[in-house]
Design a protein around this motif. Sequence first.
Motif: not given
Length: 337
Positions: A217-237
């Motif tokens: 999905x494309x999620x960097x749109x609207x209020x999120x167009x500038x990105x996330x303040x924090x991205x947590x990775x819990x995938x192990x990938x």
Amino acid sequence: MMKDLNQDMMTCGVCVEPGTFALEARELPQEAPDGYRLVDIAAIGICGTDYHIFEGKHPFLDYPRVIGHELSGYLASGPDAGDLVVINPYVSCGTCRACRRGKPNCCTQIGVFGVHRDGGMCARLAVPEANLYPATGLTPEQAAMVEFLAIGAHAVARSQCGKGDQVLVTGAGPIGLGTALFARLAGAEVHLMDISRPRLETARDLFGFTQIHTPDETILTGDLSEGFDVVFDATGNVNAIEAGFPLIAHGGSSVLVSVVKDTVTFTDSEFHKREMRIIGSRNALKEDFDHVIASIRAGDIPTDAIASAVVPLAELPERFAGFVENRDHIIKVLVTP
């Protein structure tokens, strides 16, 4: 409840070799070494580490191994005998630089119950007294969930996220869900991403996370167009970790909760123009355990939704392989001795 002190033997859940889980009789501990206490185990959580041990994918383990590091139990003797406690399974040396600087979670000689030494899928375990935390007001099953939830609570504390922050948690397994729950408690607006639509729907239906996404999905749109303040990775990938970097806003952080053996790469110019932080998060500290215990006691963590099943240890040899195969549809299986 407390075990009979005159009992000589106990039943333990052992990964004998990759693909083989069995019950074995071992001596019931009658005395604890200096600085340790005997704990009668009440409940054990099964986690991804245990699944990896079963599959032969854990790099730091010798077989056979009594598994189990998500533990609760009752103090077996002394004036406080019968008190319910949470067990912190990370045994640190206390003398290395990390320990001296208040970071025993990343001790250079750390030993984890159920991984580097035999764990708590048994009737009784000797545990360093400093690793026992009162679980007043919790059930044994709730107390056995504290350790895995503390992983997420520690990651959130490391991130320093809070009210007004836009947060993305990639990986909606148990660790990712715990991270998302504590990020939400900290006041952040939480989004979840996973390749599994059923996992995302479970997170929505059981925990109220309505902002759910798959990687296509494309999620960097609207209020999120500038990105996330924090991205947590819990995938192990490693691919998921690297795909998360472009989703981070200027001034934001990547928090690596999961561990991979691969080399993680990023573009330095993008890293610098964002003044981005990459933060490792390992295990948890006592204050994280305390935070989780207080949050469960306050009703802020929906433990009934987290517990997928409670299984007697006697049934586990027949059911363990099935839990491994169906772990994408399971949040937390709890075992009772």
